[in-house]
Design an enzyme around this catalytic site. Sequence first.
Site, PDB file in Angstrom:
ATOM      1  N   HIS A 110       0.891  -1.131   0.035  1.00  0.00           N
ATOM      2  CA  HIS A 110      -0.029   0.136   0.088  1.00  0.00           C
ATOM      3  C   HIS A 110       0.980   1.288  -0.119  1.00  0.00           C
ATOM      4  O   HIS A 110       1.920   1.184   0.727  1.00  0.00           O
ATOM      5  CB  HIS A 110      -0.866   0.003   1.259  1.00  0.00           C
ATOM      6  CG  HIS A 110      -1.855   1.073   1.473  1.00  0.00           C
ATOM      7  ND1 HIS A 110      -2.984   1.126   0.445  1.00  0.00           N
ATOM      8  CD2 HIS A 110      -1.869   2.380   2.002  1.00  0.00           C
ATOM      9  CE1 HIS A 110      -3.635   2.538   0.480  1.00  0.00           C
ATOM     10  NE2 HIS A 110      -3.200   2.790   1.781  1.00  0.00           N
ATOM     11  N   GLU A 180       8.261   1.162  -2.294  1.00  0.00           N
ATOM     12  CA  GLU A 180       7.717   0.050  -2.545  1.00  0.00           C
ATOM     13  C   GLU A 180       8.453  -0.873  -3.220  1.00  0.00           C
ATOM     14  O   GLU A 180       8.279  -2.392  -2.711  1.00  0.00           O
ATOM     15  CB  GLU A 180       6.476   0.233  -3.327  1.00  0.00           C
ATOM     16  CG  GLU A 180       5.473   1.411  -2.982  1.00  0.00           C
ATOM     17  CD  GLU A 180       4.330   1.702  -4.157  1.00  0.00           C
ATOM     18  OE1 GLU A 180       3.952   0.627  -4.623  1.00  0.00           O
ATOM     19  OE2 GLU A 180       3.863   2.698  -4.065  1.00  0.00           O
TER      20      GLU A 180
HETATM   21  C1  GRF Z   1       1.566   2.236  -7.340  1.00  0.00           C
HETATM   22  O1  GRF Z   1       1.238   3.566  -7.044  1.00  0.00           O
HETATM   23  C2  GRF Z   1       1.430   1.377  -6.072  1.00  0.00           C
HETATM   24  O2  GRF Z   1       1.467   2.381  -5.004  1.00  0.00           O
HETATM   25  C3  GRF Z   1      -0.041   0.915  -6.200  1.00  0.00           C
HETATM   26  O3  GRF Z   1      -0.163   0.891  -7.568  1.00  0.00           O
HETATM   27  C4  GRF Z   1       0.639   1.769  -8.251  1.00  0.00           C
HETATM   28  C5  GRF Z   1       1.276   1.032  -9.501  1.00  0.00           C
HETATM   29  O4  GRF Z   1       2.010  -0.010  -9.144  1.00  0.00           O
HETATM   30  N1  GRF Z   1       0.059  -0.268  -5.394  1.00  0.00           N
HETATM   31  P1  GRF Z   1       2.649  -0.997 -10.175  1.00  0.00           P
HETATM   32  O5  GRF Z   1       3.712  -0.181 -10.867  1.00  0.00           O
HETATM   33  O6  GRF Z   1       1.439  -1.338 -10.909  1.00  0.00           O
HETATM   34  O7  GRF Z   1       3.466  -1.972  -9.425  1.00  0.00           O
END
Ligand code: GRF
Length: 209
Positions: A110, A180
Amino acid sequence: MLKRIVVMCSGGGSNFQTLIDGCNNGAINGRIVRMISSAKKAYSIERARANGIEALAIHKNDYPDTAALDRARHEAIMQAEPDLVVLAGFLGIVPLETVRALEGKILNIHPALIPSFCGKGMYGQRVHQAVLEYGAKVSGATVHFVNEEIDGGPVVFQKCVPVLEGDTVESLADRVLEVEHELLPKAVELFCRDELQINGRIVSQKLPG
Ligand code: GRF
């Protein structure tokens, strides 16, 4: 024995890519056996195909109601016989029957510091918008186990980032995304080495040996 991993995505899949890389370079003792996308067209599907990972798009518009959609997602997950399910930028809600069948084996990333800026409707750019509007001075990312409460499961890792003067949703999102990409593969690595233990709400790292 490699852990069988199912990854669920909705968008670009940059978090998914960190897991692909971790499995490919051996940092993650696992194999991604299936990727399930909530979108029919998403770059995460291209990432799966480029790495020989089976990709299934299960889109809500193809089902008459939520119950049918949940059943399709639940079956697609369970048929892959996962040891671990990772929600990597997945904007849907995990079917309740899946959570009940696999509690303690589903991880989510998250883009905020739970329990702040989370819960129903709080996903993607909306999270960063809310952080900026509130005037918060720090944000960050959270990896947590999924339970029946949206964004409510036991926290595995968190890391802060500063909210800077003049930040936009995009600049804050980029700063959080970097964190992340650091936290999610680390959590998956530990899970796949059976080094995460959950006691009630508290997740701790089992020291090897
Ligand atoms: C990111 O902002 C992440 O925080 C949320 O989905 C968005 C895209 O993530 N969980 P990703 O590039 O698809 O992993």
